[in-house]
Design a protein around this motif. Structure first.
Motif, PDB file in Angstrom:
ATOM      1  N   LEU A  35       0.837  -1.202   0.000  1.00 58.86           N
ATOM      2  CA  LEU A  35       0.000   0.000   0.000  1.00 58.86           C
ATOM      3  C   LEU A  35       0.871   1.252   0.000  1.00 58.86           C
ATOM      4  N   SER A  36       0.627   2.106  -0.987  1.00 56.50           N
ATOM      5  CA  SER A  36       1.345   3.379  -1.092  1.00 56.50           C
ATOM      6  C   SER A  36       0.340   4.492  -1.361  1.00 56.50           C
ATOM      7  N   THR A  37       0.850   5.676  -1.593  1.00 56.99           N
ATOM      8  CA  THR A  37      -0.017   6.823  -1.890  1.00 56.99           C
ATOM      9  C   THR A  37      -0.451   6.859  -3.349  1.00 56.99           C
ATOM     10  N   ASN A  38      -0.061   5.876  -4.134  1.00 58.31           N
ATOM     11  CA  ASN A  38      -0.435   5.812  -5.546  1.00 58.31           C
ATOM     12  C   ASN A  38      -1.909   5.426  -5.661  1.00 58.31           C
ATOM     13  N   THR A  39      -2.746   6.416  -5.962  1.00 63.32           N
ATOM     14  CA  THR A  39      -4.198   6.195  -6.010  1.00 63.32           C
ATOM     15  C   THR A  39      -4.634   5.328  -7.182  1.00 63.32           C
ATOM     16  N   ARG A  41      -3.288   2.455  -7.873  1.00 68.80           N
ATOM     17  CA  ARG A  41      -3.059   1.050  -7.519  1.00 68.80           C
ATOM     18  C   ARG A  41      -4.269   0.484  -6.779  1.00 68.80           C
ATOM     19  N   TRP A  44      -4.695   0.885  -2.918  1.00 69.16           N
ATOM     20  CA  TRP A  44      -5.188   2.152  -2.379  1.00 69.16           C
ATOM     21  C   TRP A  44      -6.714   2.089  -2.188  1.00 69.16           C
ATOM     22  N   PRO A  60      -0.359   0.647   6.506  1.00 71.70           N
ATOM     23  CA  PRO A  60       0.329   0.537   5.217  1.00 71.70           C
ATOM     24  C   PRO A  60       1.733  -0.041   5.406  1.00 71.70           C
ATOM     25  N   HIS A  62       5.045  -0.685   3.099  1.00 66.57           N
ATOM     26  CA  HIS A  62       5.642  -0.377   1.796  1.00 66.57           C
ATOM     27  C   HIS A  62       7.083   0.057   2.033  1.00 66.57           C
ATOM     28  N   VAL A  68      -0.884   6.596   4.524  1.00 65.99           N
ATOM     29  CA  VAL A  68      -1.943   6.431   3.529  1.00 65.99           C
ATOM     30  C   VAL A  68      -3.278   6.381   4.272  1.00 65.99           C
ATOM     31  N   HIS A  69      -4.257   7.099   3.771  1.00 65.44           N
ATOM     32  CA  HIS A  69      -5.590   7.134   4.394  1.00 65.44           C
ATOM     33  C   HIS A  69      -5.492   7.518   5.875  1.00 65.44           C
TER      34      HIS A  69
END
Length: 149
Positions: A35-39, A41, A44, A60, A62, A68-69
């Motif tokens: 899980l990353s900040t890449n929306t 993916r 997310w 998260p 990673h 994240v969130h």
């Protein structure tokens, strides 16, 4: 609609519907690996579903350890303080076995390998260690099929 509880590839056991329901409905702490900040993916959106629709706490996991969130991230499962109920695995299937082994090592209660993430040997190790296993399935698909969130 067919759920992953209705099918299994080759000789792999089908996912257990009561286990899926319990994991999704029992409040818990989910470590979301990948899980990353890449929306863009899938991780997310699935993490948002777990947190916002089902009320789970997410952590998260990673290499960048991003928040994240609103949840502070860590770089590896061993860096998580406190218990983990479910390790949700969003990594390439070639890497999943190592993540499952880490989940076993931290005392997680379950591993959930996402759609397309299949490692039968790792799933067998997890089951032998007493973890619940869901493989080749997505909580954001299974939950709505069960009338959740």
């Amino acid at each position: 609609m067919t759920t992953t509880t209705d099918r299994a590839a080759n000789d792999r056991p089908a996912n257990d519907a009561p286990v899926i329901r319990r994991l999704l409905t029992t409040p818990g702490r989910w470590a979301v690996v990948g899980l990353s900040t890449n929306t863009a993916r899938a991780a997310w959106g699935v993490a948002a579903y777990l947190k916002d629709s089902l009320g789970h706490e997410i952590v998260p996991v990673h290499p960048h350890g991003e928040t994240v969130h609103g949840a502070a991230g860590v770089t590896r499962l061993a860096d998580i303080d406190g218990p983990v109920d479910v390790v949700d695995v969003f990594v390439n299937a070639r890497l999943a076995g190592a993540v499952v082994d880490e989940a076993i090592a931290i005392g997680a209660r379950a591993v959930w390998l996402q759609l397309g993430v299949v490692d039968d040997a790792a799933a067998d190790r997890a089951r032998a260690a007493g973890l619940d296993v869901v493989m080749d399935a997505c909580p954001a698909i299974e939950g709505p099929l069960l009338g959740l969130g």
